[in-house]
Scaffold this active site. Structure first.
Site, PDB file in Angstrom:
ATOM      1  N   LYS A   1      -7.281  -6.175   0.150  1.00 33.95           N
ATOM      2  CA  LYS A   1      -5.854  -6.219  -0.179  1.00 33.95           C
ATOM      3  C   LYS A   1      -5.623  -6.639  -1.633  1.00 33.95           C
ATOM      4  CE  LYS A   1      -4.828  -5.258   4.064  1.00 33.95           C
ATOM      5  NZ  LYS A   1      -4.345  -3.916   4.393  1.00 33.95           N
TER       6      LYS A   1
ATOM      7  N   THR B   1      -5.708   2.425  12.429  1.00 36.01           N
ATOM      8  CA  THR B   1      -7.099   2.674  12.807  1.00 36.01           C
ATOM      9  C   THR B   1      -7.146   3.667  13.969  1.00 36.01           C
ATOM     10  OG1 THR B   1      -7.627   0.446  12.079  1.00 36.01           O
ATOM     11  CG2 THR B   1      -9.273   1.526  13.434  1.00 36.01           C
TER      12      THR B   1
ATOM     13  N   ARG C   1       7.214   0.257  13.373  1.00 35.12           N
ATOM     14  CA  ARG C   1       7.353  -0.097  14.786  1.00 35.12           C
ATOM     15  C   ARG C   1       8.838  -0.308  15.021  1.00 35.12           C
ATOM     16  NH1 ARG C   1       3.434  -2.727  18.325  1.00 35.12           N
ATOM     17  NH2 ARG C   1       1.668  -2.503  16.926  1.00 35.12           N
TER      18      ARG C   1
ATOM     19  N   HIS D   1      -1.210   1.733   1.080  1.00 38.45           N
ATOM     20  CA  HIS D   1      -1.649   1.164   2.368  1.00 38.45           C
ATOM     21  C   HIS D   1      -1.628   2.298   3.404  1.00 38.45           C
ATOM     22  CE1 HIS D   1      -0.902  -2.206   5.578  1.00 38.45           C
ATOM     23  NE2 HIS D   1      -2.191  -1.991   5.403  1.00 38.45           N
TER      24      HIS D   1
ATOM     25  N   CYS E   1      -0.167  -1.583  13.215  1.00 36.71           N
ATOM     26  CA  CYS E   1       0.740  -0.595  13.828  1.00 36.71           C
ATOM     27  C   CYS E   1      -0.002   0.688  14.178  1.00 36.71           C
ATOM     28  CB  CYS E   1       1.897  -0.274  12.888  1.00 36.71           C
ATOM     29  SG  CYS E   1       3.107  -1.585  12.796  1.00 36.71           S
TER      30      CYS E   1
ATOM     31  N   ARG F   1      -3.419 -13.171   7.307  1.00 33.95           N
ATOM     32  CA  ARG F   1      -2.970 -13.247   5.917  1.00 33.95           C
ATOM     33  C   ARG F   1      -1.825 -14.252   5.813  1.00 33.95           C
ATOM     34  NH1 ARG F   1      -0.308  -9.461   4.762  1.00 33.95           N
ATOM     35  NH2 ARG F   1      -0.464  -8.082   6.557  1.00 33.95           N
TER      36      ARG F   1
ATOM     37  N   TYR G   1     -10.239 -15.913   5.837  1.00 32.55           N
ATOM     38  CA  TYR G   1      -9.759 -14.742   6.582  1.00 32.55           C
ATOM     39  C   TYR G   1      -9.827 -13.476   5.716  1.00 32.55           C
ATOM     40  CZ  TYR G   1      -6.793 -11.347   8.768  1.00 32.55           C
ATOM     41  OH  TYR G   1      -6.329 -10.167   9.297  1.00 32.55           O
ATOM     42  N   GLY G   2     -10.220 -12.367   6.338  1.00 33.60           N
ATOM     43  CA  GLY G   2     -10.454 -11.104   5.629  1.00 33.60           C
ATOM     44  C   GLY G   2      -9.459 -10.783   4.527  1.00 33.60           C
ATOM     45  N   GLY G   3      -8.182 -10.623   4.902  1.00 29.02           N
ATOM     46  CA  GLY G   3      -7.184 -10.199   3.930  1.00 29.02           C
ATOM     47  C   GLY G   3      -6.974 -11.193   2.803  1.00 29.02           C
TER      48      GLY G   3
ATOM     49  N   ASP H   1      -7.209   2.312   6.199  1.00 26.20           N
ATOM     50  CA  ASP H   1      -6.305   1.264   5.690  1.00 26.20           C
ATOM     51  C   ASP H   1      -5.768   1.524   4.280  1.00 26.20           C
ATOM     52  OD1 ASP H   1      -5.011  -1.234   6.226  1.00 26.20           O
ATOM     53  OD2 ASP H   1      -6.420  -2.232   4.882  1.00 26.20           O
TER      54      ASP H   1
ATOM     55  N   ARG I   1     -10.616  -9.684  14.870  1.00 28.23           N
ATOM     56  CA  ARG I   1     -10.989  -8.519  14.058  1.00 28.23           C
ATOM     57  C   ARG I   1     -12.436  -8.109  14.266  1.00 28.23           C
ATOM     58  NH1 ARG I   1      -7.058  -6.166  10.405  1.00 28.23           N
ATOM     59  NH2 ARG I   1      -5.212  -7.431  10.696  1.00 28.23           N
TER      60      ARG I   1
ATOM     61  N   SER J   1       0.760  -3.278   8.852  1.00 28.21           N
ATOM     62  CA  SER J   1      -0.435  -3.848   9.472  1.00 28.21           C
ATOM     63  C   SER J   1      -0.288  -3.895  10.992  1.00 28.21           C
ATOM     64  CB  SER J   1      -0.639  -5.270   8.949  1.00 28.21           C
ATOM     65  OG  SER J   1      -0.621  -5.262   7.545  1.00 28.21           O
TER      66      SER J   1
ATOM     67  N   ASN K   1      -0.936  11.561  19.855  1.00 25.64           N
ATOM     68  CA  ASN K   1      -0.251  11.716  18.560  1.00 25.64           C
ATOM     69  C   ASN K   1      -0.622  12.990  17.815  1.00 25.64           C
ATOM     70  OD1 ASN K   1       0.951   9.341  19.145  1.00 25.64           O
ATOM     71  ND2 ASN K   1      -0.234   8.091  17.742  1.00 25.64           N
TER      72      ASN K   1
ATOM     73  N   ASN L   1      -4.911 -11.449  16.533  1.00 26.18           N
ATOM     74  CA  ASN L   1      -5.359 -10.847  15.276  1.00 26.18           C
ATOM     75  C   ASN L   1      -6.887 -10.979  15.123  1.00 26.18           C
ATOM     76  OD1 ASN L   1      -4.855  -9.445  12.831  1.00 26.18           O
ATOM     77  ND2 ASN L   1      -4.977 -11.344  11.654  1.00 26.18           N
TER      78      ASN L   1
HETATM   79  C1  OXD Z   1      -3.740  -5.804   7.181  1.00 27.35           C
HETATM   80  C2  OXD Z   1      -5.155  -5.431   7.333  1.00 27.35           C
HETATM   81  O1  OXD Z   1      -3.383  -6.972   7.408  1.00 27.35           O
HETATM   82  O2  OXD Z   1      -5.486  -4.260   7.091  1.00 27.35           O
HETATM   83  O3  OXD Z   1      -2.958  -4.919   6.811  1.00 27.35           O
HETATM   84  O4  OXD Z   1      -5.989  -6.299   7.659  1.00 27.35           O
HETATM   85 MN    MN Z   2      -3.842  -3.069   6.353  1.00 24.69          MN
END
Ligand code: OXD
Ligand code: MN
Length: 581
Positions: free
Chosen positions: A207, A254, A396, A227, A251, A70, A198-200, A276, A365, A249, A492, A363
């Site tokens: 997003k 998923t 983080r 988010h 962190c 992004r 790119y996806g985002g 997400d 994906r 993102s 966790n 990054n």
């Molecule tokens: C992000 C994503 O960047 O979910 O937050 O791809």
């Molecule tokens: Mn995200």
């Protein structure tokens, strides 16, 4: 004419007139159509077939090396006034932004196909679902939208019935970082994105629509677009609690959403609803109910393995588009920390040389339908969503933030969310590892002024007495030598268990100025190699450091000036005073 909705036809005609594509294709959303997109991209080289014995239905896409994340510095919220976009967003006057974007889009689809993609965010027909139409000149985007949302006929029928839809116009343009802009016009329910695949930046349902535009709509309509992952935790008695968790993102959203209970947790089950984004509405009993607007995962690949996230590992073993991973001699996809195998070709398609950096882009994906996930919840498609017991914020942080704490009440929880800070990651271009404020993990995604957003959050306590409890977690605390103190994502659930016990009123806590903390005996360490001393470090709260943190949070909040809600200021003053600041 492919729809009886003249507003949609007129818009497609207008865009085609501006961009001049060779062809216009209305997406039907069938599997056969998806196959045809894949065949087309295999022929053009946009996709590379991976080993079909080991990875059936899996393909690799190599993006332009300058288009891997992004671009927050090129992402704008073009509301009518700069104040409405807020200090948290880049802003450009809508008129100027539109004419600049029209200049970029002019003739840009010559020699290409214009795809019209009607899509639905949320279960089709759910009262909480929303609809949009993305126009794009990228077959890769059309194929990814098929996996990530519900595209085609069904969505179009709903759009025709209501006449309303978000307009998203996208072109990969020349993939030139100097000619790349992601523009949002919240008041006009419009998105214009140019110059990135790119996806985002390019899958506009994600997003751009489901967070930036939806957060703006949510404020005016009284709901929340966040988010957040959504996860169900079922105990051995068969009772399930649903949690919605906001982490920045890359962190671990998923991983948490697909958690596998540790060995010692016999009879516990974890169900994934989303990884997400959560859209949450108050129901008639004042409970917050969440749906996941998405239908697939666009997840970070490196680090995924049988140990860290077996469910994700299995999910992406078939029918997945990989972007920017490396490949092995067997033509399998490869990424850092995958398994014992070795890469031979890196993400840029060069013979792998360790001196060139990671073999898979940090990054890189996967895009895959959520239905592939072994822990996919039977309620993931429930039109009314699931009731949320707890909201969890996190970031983080190497130091300061303990493993977990609970906010005293809703307004305190809003302050905890507003104060979230986290180290930056490779999900966005720019420096990695810098601590920045990322309130509610929404810094890159809130489509309006954060001050108004916090006021909106605060308003929920006036509307319901049945709200979820709010928590903060930090899996990333380190010791003096830089080693992580908490063993990792797989464990966790032990922390989620304390959270659930708190929601049920089954466990006590120590009350500190920053909130309620577990006592060491409250975190179940059975079967885990964590010493009492390490747990003490994980739960330690240093008042001096926290006074400094509250000072920094106060300074940050004040950058929002007069629009900052009094309720948040008062809550900040209360916690600071309790810390003796
Ligand atoms: C992000 C994503 O960047 O979910 O937050 O791809
Ligand atoms: Mn995200």
């Amino acid at each position: 004419m492919n729809t009886r909705l003249s507003a949609l036809n007129d818009w497609v005609t207008e865009v085609a007139g501006l961009t001049r594509p060779d062809e216009v294709h209305w997406c039907s959303g069938t599997e056969a159509e998806y196959r045809s997109f894949v065949e087309q991209m295999l022929a053009s080289g946009d996709l590379i077939e991976l080993n079909q014995q080991h990875y059936p239905g899996c393909y690799l896409h190599r993006s332009d090396p300058n288009d891997v994340a992004r671009v927050e510095h090129l992402t704008y919220v073009c509301s009518a006034t700069e104040e409405d976009a807020g200090p948290n967003n880049n802003w450009m006057a809508p008129g100027r932004a539109k004419s600049m974007m029209r200049g970029l889009f002019k003739d840009c689809m010559r020699g290409r196909t214009l795809y019209v993609i009607p899509y639905c965010m949320g279960p089709l027909g759910s009262p909480y679902a929303r609809y949009g139409v993305e126009i794009t000149d990228s077959t890769y985007v059309a194929a990814n939208m098929y996996l990530m949302t519900r595209i085609g006929r069904g969505a179009l029928e709903h759009i025709e019935a209501t006449g309303s839809f978000i307009r998203g116009l996208h072109s990969v343009g020349e993939l030139d970082p100097e000619r790349r802009f992601i523009m949002h016009f919240p008041e006009e329910l419009t998105i214009m994105s140019y110059g990135s695949g790119y996806g985002g930046n390019a899958l506009l349902g994600k997003k751009c629509h489901a967070l930036r535009i939806a957060s703006f709509q949510a404020r005016t309509e009284g709901w929340l677009a966040e988010h957040m992952l959504i996860v169900g935790v079922e105990n051995p008695r068969g009772e399930t609690h649903y949690l919605a968790c906001a982490f920045p993102s890359a962190c671990g959203k998923t991983n948490l959403a697909m958690l596998i209970p540790p060995e010692s947790y016999k009879g516990w089950k974890v169900w994934t609803l989303g990884d997400d984004i959560a859209w949450m509405h108050l129901d008639k009993d004042g409970r917050l109910r969440a749906i996941n607007p998405e239908a697939g995962y666009f997840g970070v690949v490196p680090g995924t393995n049988r140990k860290t996230n077996r469910n994700a590992y299995e999910t992406i073993g078939r029918d997945t588009i990989f972007t920017n991973v490396a490949v092995t001699a067997d033509n399998d996809p490869w990424w850092e920390d995958k398994d014992g195998s070795t890469p031979v070709i890196d993400w840029r398609g060069r013979p792998y040389e360790p001196g060139n950096g990671p073999a898979a882009h940090p990054n890189s994906r996967f895009t895959v339908t959520a239905k592939n996930n072994p822990s996919y919840s039977s309620l993931a498609e429930a039109p009314e969503g699931v009731p949320i017991s707890a909201l969890v914020f996190g970031g983080r942080r190497r130091e300061l933030a303990p493993l977990v704490f609970q906010a005293r009440n809703w307004p305190h929880g809003v302050l905890v969310g507003a104060g979230v800070a986290s180290e930056t990651t490779a999900a966005a271009t720019g420096a990695v590892g810098i601590v920045r404020r990322d309130p509610m993990a929404m810094k890159p995604f809130c489509g309006y002024n954060f001050a108004d957003y916090w006021a909106h959050w605060l308003s929920f306590s006036e509307r319901s007495r049945n709200l979820p409890k709010i928590f903060h977690v930090n899996w990333f605390r380190r010791d003096g030598a830089g080693r992580f103190l908490w063993p990792g994502f797989g464990e966790n659930l032990r922390v989620l268990r304390w959270i659930i016990d708190r929601c049920e009123g089954n466990v006590g806590a120590e009350e500190l100025p920053i909130g309620y903390l577990p006592r060491p005996q409250d975190i179940d360490l059975q079967g885990l190699d964590v010493s009492a001393a390490t747990l003490e470090q994980l739960l330690a709260v240093d008042n001096d450091q926290w006074r400094e943190e509250m000072r920094a949070i106060g300074e940050y909040l004040e950058t929002y000036g007069e629009r900052l809600p009094e309720g948040l200021r008062a809550e900040h003053a209360r916690v600071s005073a309790a810390l003796g600041a």
